[in-house]
Scaffold this active site. Structure first.
Site, PDB file in Angstrom:
ATOM      1  N   ASP A  78       0.811  -1.214   0.000  1.00  0.00           N
ATOM      2  CA  ASP A  78       0.000   0.000   0.000  1.00  0.00           C
ATOM      3  C   ASP A  78       0.844   1.264   0.000  1.00  0.00           C
ATOM      4  OD1 ASP A  78      -2.086  -1.738   0.097  1.00  0.00           O
ATOM      5  OD2 ASP A  78      -3.113  -0.788   1.760  1.00  0.00           O
ATOM      6  N   LYS A 121      -3.456  -5.951   2.660  1.00  0.00           N
ATOM      7  CA  LYS A 121      -4.672  -6.739   2.446  1.00  0.00           C
ATOM      8  C   LYS A 121      -4.413  -8.243   2.483  1.00  0.00           C
ATOM      9  CE  LYS A 121      -5.729  -3.308   2.754  1.00  0.00           C
ATOM     10  NZ  LYS A 121      -4.593  -2.547   2.378  1.00  0.00           N
ATOM     11  N   GLU A 450      -6.606   4.445  -0.034  1.00  0.00           N
ATOM     12  CA  GLU A 450      -6.183   5.002   1.235  1.00  0.00           C
ATOM     13  C   GLU A 450      -5.769   6.456   1.044  1.00  0.00           C
ATOM     14  OE1 GLU A 450      -3.179   2.520   2.933  1.00  0.00           O
ATOM     15  OE2 GLU A 450      -4.637   1.069   3.667  1.00  0.00           O
ATOM     16  N   SER A 476      -4.818   4.934   5.562  1.00  0.00           N
ATOM     17  CA  SER A 476      -3.739   4.053   5.976  1.00  0.00           C
ATOM     18  C   SER A 476      -3.761   3.935   7.488  1.00  0.00           C
ATOM     19  CB  SER A 476      -2.400   4.631   5.521  1.00  0.00           C
ATOM     20  OG  SER A 476      -1.335   4.026   6.207  1.00  0.00           O
TER      21      SER A 476
END
Length: 562
Positions: A78, A121, A450, A476
């Site tokens: 991410d 994830k 995010e 986040s």
């Protein structure tokens, strides 16, 4: 054994022939077949070393009389995907991971599984897949990263690096300090060192009973972590070799039951976890066939004191510090002192009840993990807000609030994260504003980006105490400040957030669980008449499929095909 379906009887001759081609021997056909679900990928700091981890685990499985079969899932970092359209793929990757676990385990009828996740994830995706397969499963993550240090000795991490961009834009730091932070914020392999989404989920696995103590806190790439890998591998073999009736208790849905879900949320509140845990735990609850909804979270929060404050909420404390202070077990042991906080009779994959696991685990440093009598807050570190702006709920990480817990301000609206970043850098956001970022929900994004870049810019530019941010996207785990995400219904499905206009007065009150816009019913009705949600053009076939099937954040952003 379940695997007998692919290895026993004369009609499985071709199956055995294929298995022999992989190295399976005559002796192996009477042993349990163990799936080793690895998330090794070279571009993610928490995962680039997991190929070596699986070697340790597979050797231990063989030494304990079982046959390991390794397979891999995908992964998205991410942090690297942040701030550009790569983030559109992050949340959808959870579904691919869950589907891949289900596919491999069920296609090959493996008896049990050991899962090796770590970041983003990948953790919830693997849990969701394991629940679908519903065989005994032990989780053991790669482990958290060490915290970094600036040249002057200040502890730093990934959140520092994101906020440094805003500080540099505001002229608060120079290029030399920016480079210092860049080169030292992420000093080793592992999941980013604070209580961000990865480490939040890795600690909650301990509370759910699907991982051994230390899973969320023992540092990656250490001898102590290697011992944890071996312990988990040995245990999955012990379970796989139990009689069928005894093995039944360790099926994934029997371990991860309603009590486990509630325990996870309770520990989440006590440790101030990422707001993303709400999204993922709702999805996990659905896969576990547990009746748990967004409304239940505030009830838990009211009963749980916030006793462990970790970066980004307290920038000097990181996962390694929590480990030295007694780990997640010490947190749960302290929670035991208020009997309604945690359900202690639940079985863990270790073979112990939760009570047996934590009964003797005292806090070793009360400066790091506070006692129940000296909490950071009398209520948990997450809250669900409701009102005409969030009829189905919105999520705030109360542990990360740096200013007042109630706020009223004028809306400054942006229809994408990119527009918001541009507007913040251009000075459109002032003290007293509420930044609104919409069309970033599960459908609208799609993929629910995010918002670490805009929140970090706000913090870095010195506006963290005087500006709130609301979005139908998400944040986040490194986000701090008055940041409210998961607003549902989202703009793409006609939610109130899509009807907002610049200058609308927005009011939030965390302690009263309120998020509302100060507009009369007539004005809202008038805006609804002319409202047409923006539908983004998508080149990606996968994202178009995802948009067609995904539910909103209040439902865990799960896919529904029916």
């Amino acid at each position: 054994m379940r695997s007998d379906e692919i290895k026993k009887g004369y009609n499985r001759t071709p199956h055995r022939s294929l298995l022999r081609a992989t190295g399976v021997t005559d002796e192996d056909f009477d042993k349990p077949f163990i799936g080793v679900a690895n998330s090794f990928i070279e571009i993610i700091p928490g995962h680039f070393f997991l190929d070596k981890v699986s070697d340790v685990i597979k050797a231990e499985i063989r030494a304990n009389g079982c046959v390991p079969f390794e397979f891999n899932t995908i992964g998205v970092d991410d942090g690297i995907a942040m701030g550009h359209d790569g983030m559109l793929y992050s949340l959808p990757s959870r579904e691919i991971i869950a589907n891949s676990i289900e596919t491999v385990m069920n296609a090959h009828k493996l008896d049990a599984m050991i899962a090796i996740p770590n970041c983003d994830k990948i953790v919830p995706g693997m849990i969701m897949g394991a629940l679908r397969v519903n065989v005994p499963t032990v989780f053991v993550s790669g482990g958290p990263m060490e915290k970094g240090y600036k040249r002057d000795g200040t502890p730093i991490d990934l959140a520092t690096a994101f906020e440094a961009v805003g500080q540099f834009e505001a002229g608060e730091i120079d290029e030399e300090e920016l480079t210092d932070i860049e080169c030292n914020a992420c000093p080793s392999g592992g999941s980013c060192s604070g209580m961000f989404t990865a480490n939040s989920m890795n600690t909650l696995m301990e509370a759910m009973g699907i991982a051994f103590p230390g899973n969320g806190t023992i540092l990656a790439l250490t001898p102590e972590r290697t011992e944890l890998y071996k312990k988990a591998a040995k245990r999955v073999c012990e379970i796989a070799k139990l009689d069928a009736s005894e093995r039944e208790a360790y099926k994934m849905k029997n371990i991860l039951n309603e009590s486990a879900v509630r325990n996870a949320f309770a520990v989440d509140m006590a440790m101030g976890g990422s707001s993303n845990t709400v999204l993922h735990m709702l999805a996990i609850a659905k896969e576990a066939d547990v009746d748990f909804n967004l409304e239940d979270i505030n009830a838990i929060s009211k009963r749980v004191s916030h006793i462990a404050k970790i970066s980004p909420s307290l920038t000097t404390v990181h996962m390694e510090d929590i480990n030295k202070a007694g780990g997640v077990n010490a947190v749960m042991h302290e929670m035991m002192k208020r009997g309604d906080d945690i359900l202690l009779d639940n079985l863990s994959v270790t073979g112990e009840s939760l009570y047996e696991k934590v009964a003797d685990c005292e806090i070793l440093d009360t400066n790091i993990i506070h006692t129940i009598d000296n909490p950071y807050s009398e209520v948990g570190g997450l809250a669900i807000l409701y009102g005409n702006l969030a009829e189905q709920g919105a999520v705030i990480k109360t542990a990360g609030i740096t200013g007042d817990r109630a706020f009223t301000g004028k809306a400054v609206c942006f229809n994408s994260q990119d527009d918001a970043i541009e507007g913040i850098l251009a000075g459109k956001v002032k003290a007293g504003n509420v930044v609104v970022i919409r069309y970033e929900g599960p459908k609208g994004g799609p993929g629910m980006q995010e918002m670490l870049s805009p929140t970090s810019l706000i913090m870095g530019m010195g506006l963290g105490d005087s500006v709130a941010l609301i979005t139908d996207g998400r944040f986040s785990g490194a986000t701090r400040g008055a940041s409210i995400g998961h607003v549902s219904p989202e703009a793409a499905e006609g939610g109130m957030i899509g009807l907002l206009e610049d200058g609308d007065e927005i009011h939030l009150d965390v302690d009263k669980y309120i998020l509302e816009v100060n507009l009369g019913d007539d004005e809202i009705a008038k805006r609804k008449v002319n409202f047409k949600p923006i539908v983004k053009k998508l080149e990606s076939k996968w994202l178009r499929q995802y948009r067609a099937l995904v539910t909103n954040a209040s439902n865990g952003a799960v896919l529904e095909a029916e």
